[in-house]
Design a protein around this motif. Structure first.
Motif, PDB file in Angstrom:
ATOM      1  N   ILE A  11     -28.331 -30.088   2.022  1.00  0.00           N
ATOM      2  CA  ILE A  11     -28.740 -28.769   1.518  1.00  0.00           C
ATOM      3  C   ILE A  11     -27.537 -27.829   1.461  1.00  0.00           C
ATOM      4  N   SER A  12     -26.751 -27.829   2.530  1.00  0.00           N
ATOM      5  CA  SER A  12     -25.573 -26.952   2.557  1.00  0.00           C
ATOM      6  C   SER A  12     -24.630 -27.291   1.412  1.00  0.00           C
ATOM      7  N   LEU A  13     -24.427 -28.591   1.201  1.00  0.00           N
ATOM      8  CA  LEU A  13     -23.526 -29.018   0.126  1.00  0.00           C
ATOM      9  C   LEU A  13     -24.029 -28.552  -1.235  1.00  0.00           C
ATOM     10  N   ILE A  14     -25.328 -28.750  -1.479  1.00  0.00           N
ATOM     11  CA  ILE A  14     -25.902 -28.370  -2.778  1.00  0.00           C
ATOM     12  C   ILE A  14     -25.759 -26.865  -2.996  1.00  0.00           C
ATOM     13  N   VAL A  17     -22.088 -26.001  -3.700  1.00  0.00           N
ATOM     14  CA  VAL A  17     -21.690 -26.386  -5.062  1.00  0.00           C
ATOM     15  C   VAL A  17     -22.269 -25.392  -6.066  1.00  0.00           C
ATOM     16  N   ALA A  18     -23.559 -25.037  -5.875  1.00  0.00           N
ATOM     17  CA  ALA A  18     -24.188 -24.079  -6.790  1.00  0.00           C
ATOM     18  C   ALA A  18     -23.458 -22.744  -6.751  1.00  0.00           C
ATOM     19  N   VAL A  23     -20.244 -18.786  -9.311  1.00  0.00           N
ATOM     20  CA  VAL A  23     -19.190 -17.774  -9.239  1.00  0.00           C
ATOM     21  C   VAL A  23     -18.111 -18.068 -10.280  1.00  0.00           C
ATOM     22  N   PHE A  24     -17.765 -19.357 -10.416  1.00  0.00           N
ATOM     23  CA  PHE A  24     -16.721 -19.713 -11.381  1.00  0.00           C
ATOM     24  C   PHE A  24     -17.180 -19.424 -12.806  1.00  0.00           C
TER      25      PHE A  24
ATOM     26  N   VAL B  55     -25.412 -17.119  -9.158  1.00  0.00           N
ATOM     27  CA  VAL B  55     -25.517 -18.342  -8.366  1.00  0.00           C
ATOM     28  C   VAL B  55     -26.903 -18.996  -8.448  1.00  0.00           C
ATOM     29  N   LEU B  56     -27.949 -18.181  -8.381  1.00  0.00           N
ATOM     30  CA  LEU B  56     -29.311 -18.729  -8.312  1.00  0.00           C
ATOM     31  C   LEU B  56     -29.640 -19.725  -9.432  1.00  0.00           C
TER      32      LEU B  56
END
Lengths: 164, 145
Positions: A11-14, A17-18, A23-24, B55-56
Motif C-alpha cells: 500500500i505504501s509503495l502504491i 508511486v501515485a 506531482v511530476f 495525486v488522487l
C-alpha cells in the motif's frame, strides 16, 4: 512475512508511486498553486479582442485596501449574500448578460476606474466572461482575480455576508 | 464449482477496477477543474486542493489498473476501500454543512451528495467483496481426513 506486513508495504509503495506520478505530471500546476498564482491557459484571443489581465491575490488586496480598484463578484446574488470578499460589489454575470453589459450598479462606477472581477476561483470562468463583457461595454482596465473567493478566504483576508 | 462462484470474484474485481480507471481519466486530463471541485468542499486549504487534485487521480488509476489486471489485489482493494471511506466522510460533511456542490466524483456533471454517497457505499461493498474473495482464494485449503 505476515500478510499484513506485505499489504502495508505494498500500500505504501502504491501511494508513493501515485504521489510521485501525480506531482511530476502536474508539476507546473502545483508550482503555480504553491506561489498562489493559478494560471489557466487562456483561450486563444480572437483578432482585435482585448482580453482581461490576470491579477494575483497580493495585488488585489493592495488595490482594494488602497481604494484603487473596484472589486466585482461575478457569482449569483445568492452566493454573494452567503459570502463575498469584504468590499466587493455584487455583479452577477447572468444579470449583466441579460442587460447586455449594463447594470445600475455599474453606472456609478467610472469607466476609467480599475475593475477586478472574481468568482469561485479555479474552474470558474464567470469572472473571465464578466471581465470581457465589461471591456466590451467600455471599461478600460479590467482584471480577473483567478484565485477568487477560495484563495482570498484561505489567505485569511476579510470576507463578508449579506447584501450590499 | 458453479459458474457464478467461479466468475463472480473476477467480475466484481474487474468492474471495481474499471470504475476507478473511468473516474481517474477525466481528472488527470483536467486537474485544474478537479482542484476546483476539491476546493468546493471547503475542507482543504488552497494549495492542498491542488495537491489532492494532482495525486488522487493517479492513485485511483494505479489501483484501477492493478485491480483489473489482478496484480496485488489485496493492497489495492484496501486502498480503494479507504478512499471510499474518505469520499463518504467528505460527502457526509457536505450534507451536514448544507453545501450544494457537484461531488466531482467522475469529473464533470452535477451529482447530489446523497446519490454520490450511496454510490460510494456500493463501491465500498465491492471492495469488501474483492477482499473477501481474495482472502478465500489465498487461504490454504481445508484438509479433509
Amino acid at each position: 512475512m505476515a500478510k499484513t506486513t506485505v499489504s502495508i508495504i505494498e500500500i505504501s509503495l502504491i501511494v508513493l508511486v501515485a504521489a510521485a506520478l501525480g506531482v511530476f505530471w502536474n508539476r507546473t500546476l502545483l508550482a503555480d498553486a504553491w506561489h498562489g498564482a493559478p494560471t489557466r491557459q487562456a483561450a486563444p484571443a480572437q483578432a482585435g479582442e482585448q482580453l482581461p489581465m490576470p491579477v494575483g491575490l497580493a495585488q488585489v488586496k493592495e488595490m482594494l485596501d488602497a481604494g484603487q480598484a473596484v472589486v466585482v463578484d461575478a457569482r449569483s446574488a445568492a452566493s454573494f449574500r452567503e459570502e463575498h470578499i469584504a468590499g466587493a460589489l455584487p455583479l452577477p454575470l447572468e444579470e449583466v448578460k441579460k442587460r447586455s453589459g449594463k447594470s445600475p450598479l455599474l453606472e456609478k462606477v467610472s469607466k476609467d476606474s480599475v475593475v477586478i472581477a472574481y468568482c469561485n476561483g479555479f474552474s470558474c470562468h464567470d469572472s473571465m466572461e464578466l471581465a470581457k463583457l465589461l471591456i466590451g461595454s467600455g471599461f478600460g482596465s479590467v482584471y480577473v482575480f483567478e484565485g477568487g473567493l477560495p484563495e482570498w478566504r484561505d489567505a485569511g483576508y476579510p470576507v463578508a455576508k449579506g447584501e450590499r | 464449482m458453479s459458474a457464478v462462484k467461479r466468475y463472480l470474484p473476477v467480475a466484481v474485481r474487474i468492474a471495481l477496477g474499471g470504475i476507478f480507471i473511468y473516474a481517474a481519466l477525466p481528472k488527470i486530463a483536467d486537474p485544474a477543474t478537479f482542484a476546483g471541485s476539491v476546493a468546493n468542499y471547503r475542507i482543504l486549504p488552497y494549495f492542498w486542493s491542488y495537491f489532492t487534485a494532482a495525486v488522487l487521480p493517479f492513485l485511483e488509476l494505479i489501483c484501477g489498473v492493478l485491480l483489473v489486471t489482478g496484480y496485488r489485489v489485496r493492497a489495492c482493494a484496501l486502498i480503494v476501500a479507504a478512499l471510499n471511506v474518505v469520499f463518504m466522510a467528505a460527502l457526509a460533511s457536505l450534507i451536514v454543512r448544507g453545501l450544494d456542490i457537484d461531488c466531482g466524483c467522475f469529473g464533470g456533471g452535477k451529482t447530489s451528495p446523497w446519490l454520490a454517497l450511496s454510490r460510494d457505499a456500493v463501491f465500498l461493498a465491492m471492495a469488501g467483496a474483492v477482499l473477501w474473495f481474495e482472502e478465500k482464494r489465498t487461504s490454504p485449503p481445508v484438509v479433509r481426513s
